[in-house]
Design a protein around this motif. Sequence first.
Motif, PDB file in Angstrom:
ATOM      1  N   ARG A 151       8.910  71.904  20.460  1.00  0.00           N
ATOM      2  CA  ARG A 151       9.091  72.604  19.177  1.00  0.00           C
ATOM      3  C   ARG A 151       8.723  71.696  18.006  1.00  0.00           C
ATOM      4  N   GLU A 152       9.120  70.428  18.080  1.00  0.00           N
ATOM      5  CA  GLU A 152       8.783  69.478  17.008  1.00  0.00           C
ATOM      6  C   GLU A 152       7.272  69.289  16.901  1.00  0.00           C
ATOM      7  N   THR A 153       6.616  69.221  18.063  1.00  0.00           N
ATOM      8  CA  THR A 153       5.150  69.085  18.080  1.00  0.00           C
ATOM      9  C   THR A 153       4.505  70.308  17.438  1.00  0.00           C
ATOM     10  N   VAL A 179      13.960  74.690  10.475  1.00  0.00           N
ATOM     11  CA  VAL A 179      12.699  73.971  10.212  1.00  0.00           C
ATOM     12  C   VAL A 179      13.006  72.624   9.567  1.00  0.00           C
ATOM     13  N   ARG A 180      13.882  72.633   8.550  1.00  0.00           N
ATOM     14  CA  ARG A 180      14.250  71.378   7.864  1.00  0.00           C
ATOM     15  C   ARG A 180      14.834  70.372   8.846  1.00  0.00           C
ATOM     16  N   HIS A 182      14.335  70.183  12.116  1.00  0.00           N
ATOM     17  CA  HIS A 182      13.272  69.673  12.993  1.00  0.00           C
ATOM     18  C   HIS A 182      12.419  68.621  12.279  1.00  0.00           C
ATOM     19  N   ILE A 183      12.088  68.897  11.012  1.00  0.00           N
ATOM     20  CA  ILE A 183      11.262  67.947  10.243  1.00  0.00           C
ATOM     21  C   ILE A 183      11.998  66.621  10.061  1.00  0.00           C
ATOM     22  N   LYS A 184      13.292  66.724   9.801  1.00  0.00           N
ATOM     23  CA  LYS A 184      14.105  65.504   9.670  1.00  0.00           C
ATOM     24  C   LYS A 184      14.058  64.690  10.966  1.00  0.00           C
ATOM     25  N   ASN A 185      14.179  65.372  12.101  1.00  0.00           N
ATOM     26  CA  ASN A 185      14.121  64.690  13.407  1.00  0.00           C
ATOM     27  C   ASN A 185      12.744  64.076  13.664  1.00  0.00           C
ATOM     28  N   ILE A 186      11.694  64.795  13.237  1.00  0.00           N
ATOM     29  CA  ILE A 186      10.331  64.272  13.393  1.00  0.00           C
ATOM     30  C   ILE A 186      10.184  62.972  12.618  1.00  0.00           C
ATOM     31  N   TYR A 187      10.646  62.967  11.360  1.00  0.00           N
ATOM     32  CA  TYR A 187      10.553  61.759  10.519  1.00  0.00           C
ATOM     33  C   TYR A 187      11.323  60.596  11.152  1.00  0.00           C
ATOM     34  N   LEU A 188      12.513  60.905  11.680  1.00  0.00           N
ATOM     35  CA  LEU A 188      13.339  59.854  12.304  1.00  0.00           C
ATOM     36  C   LEU A 188      12.647  59.287  13.539  1.00  0.00           C
TER      37      LEU A 188
END
Length: 208
Positions: A151-153, A179-180, A182-188
């Motif tokens: 999902r993050e990809t 969505v927010r 997931h984006i936070k997790n992507i950045y981390l």
Amino acid sequence: MARNIKVSIIEDDETLRDGYAFLIGATEGYDVISTYCSYDEASKKIATDKPDVILLDIELPGVNGIDAIPKLKKLLPNCYILILTVYESEKQIFNALAAGASGYLTKNTPSAKIIESIKEVREGGGPMSINIARLVIRSFQKNQESPLSKRETQILELIGEGKSRGQIANELFIDLETVRSHIKNIYLKLDVNSRADAIKLARQNKLI
């Protein structure tokens, strides 16, 4: 002498359906034996038509094309299914191929290529439009050791396409807060602080 290739067409747009039927039927070596506006309509008779190849749209009234594939394969185990659609998202492509489609063309495919693909699929090939083949290859080239979830990809790919958070939420049928998150997790996970950095790093490492 080799017999003609028997083709059935399932397409809800009457103009396109008639156009494909005329184009294919006018080509030596091909017979269009039936056309249908939906799977529901086709299911009543297509087993007795016994086509060699079915040209199938995805966006159909009632049962959609992808859900129709296994049903058609059950009715006609030896028939080849060639998707012909406007859709070219990875998800649709892989869902169609996983369901049993033997080829995948987009509707902007030149008519000569459609004719050639019908023959190719009957001979055991897996024809695809150039843009579809590129998507499939790109998917296999992705880094299999990615720290990102599926999902993050997916979300990062949509960010890379310039989609806003709201557009991503609508496209994936999830709420904005998800969505927010997931984006936070992507950045981390990627140790970045901006969209641009996340996209750059993901492309360098073949995460998208």
